[in-house]
Design a protein around this motif. Structure first.
Motif, mmCIF file in Angstrom:
data_model
loop_
_atom_site.group_PDB
_atom_site.id
_atom_site.type_symbol
_atom_site.label_atom_id
_atom_site.label_comp_id
_atom_site.label_asym_id
_atom_site.label_seq_id
_atom_site.Cartn_x
_atom_site.Cartn_y
_atom_site.Cartn_z
ATOM 1 N N SER A 205 0.872 -1.168 0.000
ATOM 2 C CA SER A 205 0.000 0.000 0.000
ATOM 3 C C SER A 205 0.915 1.225 0.000
ATOM 4 C CB SER A 205 -0.907 -0.001 1.235
ATOM 5 O OG SER A 205 -0.135 0.021 2.427
ATOM 6 N N PRO A 206 0.405 2.430 -0.295
ATOM 7 C CA PRO A 206 1.278 3.593 -0.377
ATOM 8 C C PRO A 206 2.148 3.779 0.868
ATOM 9 C CG PRO A 206 -0.863 4.139 -1.269
ATOM 10 C CD PRO A 206 -0.993 2.771 -0.664
ATOM 11 N N GLY A 207 3.466 3.769 0.657
ATOM 12 C CA GLY A 207 4.398 3.963 1.756
ATOM 13 C C GLY A 207 4.769 2.708 2.514
ATOM 14 N N VAL A 208 4.168 1.577 2.166
ATOM 15 C CA VAL A 208 4.463 0.300 2.834
ATOM 16 C C VAL A 208 4.955 -0.676 1.774
ATOM 17 C CG1 VAL A 208 3.529 -1.619 4.183
ATOM 18 C CG2 VAL A 208 2.701 0.718 4.588
ATOM 19 N N LYS A 209 6.201 -1.143 1.927
ATOM 20 C CA LYS A 209 6.817 -1.971 0.899
ATOM 21 C C LYS A 209 6.529 -3.454 1.083
ATOM 22 C CE LYS A 209 8.595 1.762 -0.698
ATOM 23 N NZ LYS A 209 7.805 2.495 -1.717
ATOM 24 N N ASP A 210 6.436 -4.140 -0.043
ATOM 25 C CA ASP A 210 6.365 -5.594 -0.094
ATOM 26 C C ASP A 210 7.809 -6.085 -0.182
ATOM 27 O OD1 ASP A 210 6.406 -8.250 -1.211
ATOM 28 O OD2 ASP A 210 4.333 -7.992 -1.857
ATOM 29 N N HIS A 211 8.305 -6.693 0.868
ATOM 30 C CA HIS A 211 9.728 -7.037 0.934
ATOM 31 C C HIS A 211 10.141 -8.025 -0.140
ATOM 32 C CE1 HIS A 211 9.894 -5.677 5.422
ATOM 33 N NE2 HIS A 211 9.603 -4.700 4.588
ATOM 34 N N ASP A 212 9.262 -8.950 -0.483
ATOM 35 C CA ASP A 212 9.591 -9.899 -1.544
ATOM 36 C C ASP A 212 9.724 -9.181 -2.888
ATOM 37 O OD1 ASP A 212 9.682 -12.076 0.161
ATOM 38 O OD2 ASP A 212 7.583 -12.633 -0.185
ATOM 39 N N ARG A 213 8.875 -8.193 -3.125
ATOM 40 C CA ARG A 213 8.940 -7.461 -4.393
ATOM 41 C C ARG A 213 10.168 -6.538 -4.435
ATOM 42 N NH1 ARG A 213 5.095 -7.891 -7.892
ATOM 43 N NH2 ARG A 213 5.354 -5.816 -8.815
ATOM 44 N N VAL A 214 10.550 -5.988 -3.307
ATOM 45 C CA VAL A 214 11.784 -5.188 -3.259
ATOM 46 C C VAL A 214 12.971 -6.069 -3.644
ATOM 47 C CG1 VAL A 214 13.403 -3.995 -1.740
ATOM 48 C CG2 VAL A 214 10.949 -3.530 -1.575
ATOM 49 N N ARG A 215 13.057 -7.241 -3.037
ATOM 50 C CA ARG A 215 14.165 -8.172 -3.349
ATOM 51 C C ARG A 215 14.117 -8.600 -4.804
ATOM 52 N NH1 ARG A 215 12.112 -10.443 1.640
ATOM 53 N NH2 ARG A 215 13.408 -9.781 3.415
ATOM 54 N N ALA A 216 12.915 -8.851 -5.312
ATOM 55 C CA ALA A 216 12.777 -9.289 -6.705
ATOM 56 C C ALA A 216 13.204 -8.180 -7.661
ATOM 57 C CB ALA A 216 11.337 -9.700 -6.985
ATOM 58 N N PHE A 217 12.822 -6.957 -7.354
ATOM 59 C CA PHE A 217 13.184 -5.819 -8.214
ATOM 60 C C PHE A 217 14.696 -5.679 -8.295
ATOM 61 C CE2 PHE A 217 14.087 -1.360 -9.062
ATOM 62 C CZ PHE A 217 13.202 -1.049 -10.081
ATOM 63 N N VAL A 218 15.339 -5.647 -7.139
ATOM 64 C CA VAL A 218 16.800 -5.517 -7.116
ATOM 65 C C VAL A 218 17.469 -6.697 -7.803
ATOM 66 C CG1 VAL A 218 18.835 -5.348 -5.635
ATOM 67 C CG2 VAL A 218 16.741 -4.105 -5.021
ATOM 68 N N GLY A 219 16.906 -7.885 -7.593
ATOM 69 C CA GLY A 219 17.475 -9.076 -8.210
ATOM 70 C C GLY A 219 17.431 -9.035 -9.718
ATOM 71 N N VAL A 220 16.327 -8.556 -10.280
ATOM 72 C CA VAL A 220 16.217 -8.452 -11.741
ATOM 73 C C VAL A 220 17.241 -7.448 -12.276
ATOM 74 C CG1 VAL A 220 14.748 -7.702 -13.644
ATOM 75 C CG2 VAL A 220 13.794 -9.121 -11.831
ATOM 76 N N VAL A 221 17.344 -6.307 -11.622
ATOM 77 C CA VAL A 221 18.280 -5.272 -12.089
ATOM 78 C C VAL A 221 19.726 -5.774 -11.997
ATOM 79 C CG1 VAL A 221 19.146 -2.937 -11.718
ATOM 80 C CG2 VAL A 221 16.704 -3.418 -11.417
ATOM 81 N N ARG A 222 20.085 -6.361 -10.894
ATOM 82 C CA ARG A 222 21.452 -6.852 -10.707
ATOM 83 C C ARG A 222 21.755 -8.029 -11.631
ATOM 84 N NH1 ARG A 222 23.194 -2.405 -8.863
ATOM 85 N NH2 ARG A 222 22.809 -1.924 -6.667
ATOM 86 N N GLY A 223 20.687 -8.755 -11.993
ATOM 87 C CA GLY A 223 20.880 -9.900 -12.855
ATOM 88 C C GLY A 223 21.113 -9.541 -14.307
#
Length: 223
Positions: A205-223
């Motif tokens: 929700s606005p201002g509250v992060k989904d930790h799995d999606r944060v990790r997935a986002f960084v993982g895709v970029v780093r990959g």
């Protein structure tokens, strides 16, 4: 590739972003669903590792107010989300001098999602070149703008058209606007940016992060 997770309001979300490998976390000091006070931001930034950049996002146009908020919040960088003003940027630059390996001053240029590429291309090019020529920003941040909002829209822009407009620009480019784990790969392929920025794309929700999606986002970029 520089990665910022923006729109934070909680310490635990920033810690996860840092542990996942993000370079920076962002705080919104402008009206909206993710607004945070300088005092609440300070409570978070004081607990974060020094290696993690902390970027304040401002739509305000008064440099003194921006700098006062930045000092109170304990942030390391400024994202100017209003129209480029060389005088304001110069004042900010003096207080946030260029530092090797750090993003200290970011200037936003908007791609309008409800206007054709042909209509806005020249305006977009001129703005980008003026910012680059000024030497006042460490990077250009391209974000989507809708009729309702200038950031955190969750809406992507025309990557192909923007890529053409950004060619030959002598300034690092960071891409924002509707990025999420599912589309950040194609965005990177289309635009070849120096960095990426996400907010709504990794939220519960606005201002509250989904930790799995944060990790997935960084993982895709780093990959």
């Amino acid at each position: 590739m520089w990665i910022k997770i923006c729109g934070n309001t909680r310490l635990e979300d920033c810690v996860v972003a840092a542990e996942a490998g993000a370079d920076a976390v962002g705080f919104i000091f402008a009206s909206g669903k993710r607004l945070i006070t300088a005092q609440d931001a300070r409570a978070i930034t004081s607990e974060l590792p020094e290696t993690l950049e902390t970027i304040g996002v401002f739509t305000q146009t008064n440099a003194a107010q921006i700098l006062a908020t930045a000092a109170a919040a304990g942030i390391t960088g400024i994202q100017l989300h209003s129209a480029f003003d060389p005088r304001r940027a110069a004042i900010i630059r003096r207080q946030f001098p260029k530092t090797k390996g750090r993003m200290r001053v970011l200037q936003v240029v908007h791609w309008l999602t409800d206007v054709s590429a042909e209509t806005q291309m020249e305006r977009f090019r001129v703005e980008c070149k003026a910012i680059a020529a000024s030497g006042l920003a460490d990077a250009l941040l391209v974000d989507s703008r809708t009729a309702e909002a200038s950031g955190g829209t969750g809406v992507t822009f025309d990557w192909s058209a923007a890529a053409s407009a950004l060619q030959g620009l002598s300034l690092p480019v960071i891409v924002a606007g509707g990025l999420r784990p599912e589309n950040v790969g194609p965005a990177i392929e289309a635009l070849h940016p120096d960095g990426v920025d996400t907010s709504s794309g990794v939220e519960v929700s606005p201002g509250v992060k989904d930790h799995d999606r944060v990790r997935a986002f960084v993982g895709v970029v780093r990959g």
